[in-house]
Each structure stands twice: as structure tokens, then as C-alpha cells.
Scaffold this active site. Structure first.
Site, PDB file in Angstrom:
ATOM      1  N   LYS A 128       0.856  -1.192   0.000  1.00  0.00           N
ATOM      2  CA  LYS A 128       0.000   0.000   0.000  1.00  0.00           C
ATOM      3  C   LYS A 128       0.892   1.243   0.000  1.00  0.00           C
ATOM      4  O   LYS A 128       1.758   1.402   0.866  1.00  0.00           O
ATOM      5  CB  LYS A 128      -0.909  -0.027   1.229  1.00  0.00           C
TER       6      LYS A 128
HETATM    7  O1  G3P Z   1      -7.812   2.040   5.303  1.00  0.00           O
HETATM    8  C1  G3P Z   1      -8.134   3.215   4.672  1.00  0.00           C
HETATM    9  C2  G3P Z   1      -9.525   3.740   4.957  1.00  0.00           C
HETATM   10  O2  G3P Z   1     -10.464   2.741   4.756  1.00  0.00           O
HETATM   11  C3  G3P Z   1      -9.669   4.467   6.264  1.00  0.00           C
HETATM   12  O3  G3P Z   1     -10.981   4.594   6.674  1.00  0.00           O
HETATM   13  O4  G3P Z   1     -12.649   5.058   8.425  1.00  0.00           O
HETATM   14  O5  G3P Z   1     -10.262   5.751   8.797  1.00  0.00           O
HETATM   15  O6  G3P Z   1     -11.693   6.951   7.156  1.00  0.00           O
HETATM   16  P1  G3P Z   1     -11.412   5.645   7.822  1.00  0.00           P
END
Ligand code: G3P
Length: 218
Positions: free
Chosen positions: A87
Site C-alpha cells: 500500500k
Molecule cells: O484504510 C483506509 C480507509 O479505509 C480508512 O478509513 O474510516 O479511517 O476513514 P477511515
């Protein structure tokens, strides 16, 4: 549409895997920190533990932000298991790193995508996945799902093989709308997946069926 779970929590990953609908896992440095995982060797061991649970791709994010360091870290991550997807953040050195890993046949997930232009750059660089963060766009009064629609049109116009991985999914309607738009993958919490299977009329109907069966059978 593929379902990835967005967590580094082994119990939740196992629960989603056992449900029989899981296609992969995404993690990020914040999610790893949330599980108290620190130190290079512990981090690698944790990624290996995740890979041992799931059948699909497991995204492991580099911490480095400079090209050479990203390549070194990404190669180390990729060596952990064949399920690892490196990633990479959407920054200039990240785009170069995407091209490097693509040329080497190592899968990548370009993260922190907030615009169609960023998605196009990542696809041009050969990313396996792009991760538009729809929930975080919604958080700042911007339409996250509109970004998925826009990227879908662009990728279809030119037959890009890069998959749209809708990230930062927060609730079941995000999943349903991503499926309608044609996102290839969604990554979200287990709670959002489980919410898809719930309906009050199902619960009422099942209770009535069981009640009638009990009456008839004593
Ligand atoms: O992993 C990346 C993304 O899905 C993060 O999500 O909920 O932290 O905005 P969030």
C-alpha cells in the site's frame, strides 16, 4: 463486488472470514497502532498472522515517503507472503514506486485518493487498486460516492485494469451504493457488512415461523 475488511484486528478478520464473504483485508498505520502493534518485526509477524487467516489480498502500507525507502520497505513487505499488496500513498514518490512494483509484478494499493486526477495517475502508474476514501470525503461535505462514479467512468473509458477499492466505508448504504455504481471492491468495518444482512421484517417473520411451528408441535 469484493468485500475487504478494514482492520488489523485478528478476531474481527477471523469472524469475517468465517462468515464466508471475505475477499481480503486492508490495514493502515493507524489501524496497526490501534492493535498495539509496533516495531518492524512485530509488524511483519502481524501481517503474516493476517495472511494466515484470509484467502485473499492483504494490504500492508509503507511508512516511508521517499522513493528508494519505499521500494526497500515495500519489497520487505511483499516478501512476507504472496497475499501481501504493498500500500503506497498518493504522493509523487509514491507514483514512481507504483510503477516500479507494477513492473516487478508486485501488487499495489494506492491509498489516500481524494480526486479523480489522483486515481488516473495511480492507474497510469500501474496500481492494482486505487483507494478513494469516501467516508472522509463525506466528512468534509463532499460527495464520496460521486468520486467513485467519476473514477468508474474514467477507468471504463480506457479499460484500465486498476480496480476501484472504495475505502473509508462507514455504513451499509455506502456498500450498496458502491455496488450500484460498480466499485470493484469495498473495504469497511465488520459492522457495515453485518448490517447488510439485517432487516426487522426478517426477524419478525422468523419469530412467527418458529412460534407457529412450536404451537403445531407442542
Ligand atoms: O484504510 C483506509 C480507509 O479505509 C480508512 O478509513 O474510516 O479511517 O476513514 P477511515
Amino acid at each position: 463486488m469484493k468485500f475487504f475488511i478494514d482492520t488489523a484486528n485478528l478476531a474481527q478478520i477471523k469472524e469475517a472470514q468465517d462468515l464466508g464473504v471475505l475477499d481480503g483485508v486492508t490495514t493502515n498505520p493507524s489501524l496497526m497502532a490501534k492493535e498495539g502493534i509496533s516495531g518492524a518485526e512485530n509488524v511483519k509477524a502481524h501481517y503474516k498472522a493476517i495472511c494466515d487467516i484470509v484467502d485473499g489480498d492483504v494490504s500492508a502500507e509503507v511508512i516511508a515517503t521517499e522513493y528508494e525507502a519505499m521500494i526497500k520497505e515495500g519489497e520487505e513487505l511483499a516478501a512476507i507472503d504472496s497475499k501481501i499488496v504493498v500500500k503506497i500513498p498518493m504522493i509523487k514518490d509514491g507514483v514512481k514506486a507504483l510503477r516500479y512494483f507494477s513492473n516487478k509484478g508486485i501488487k499495489t494499493n494506492c491509498t489516500l485518493i481524494f480526486s479523480a486526477g489522483q486515481a488516473l495517475m495511480a492507474a497510469k502508474a500501474g496500481a492494482t487498486y486505487v483507494s478513494p476514501f469516501i467516508g472522509r470525503l463525506d466528512d468534509v461535505s463532499t460527495d464520496g460516492l460521486a468520486l467513485i462514479e467519476s473514477i468508474r467512468v474514467i477507468f471504463d473509458n480506457y479499460d484500465f485494469g486498476t480496480e476501484i477499492l472504495a475505502a473509508s466505508v462507514r455504513h451499509p448504504m455506502h456498500i450498496i451504493e458502491c455496488a450500484q455504481i460498480g466499485a470493484d471492491v469495498m473495504t469497511g468495518p465488520l459492522s457495515a457488512m453485518e448490517a447488510l444482512l439485517k432487516h426487522p421484517l426478517t426477524d419478525i417473520g422468523l419469530a412467527k415461523f418458529l412460534e407457529d411451528h412450536a404451537k403445531a408441535n407442542g
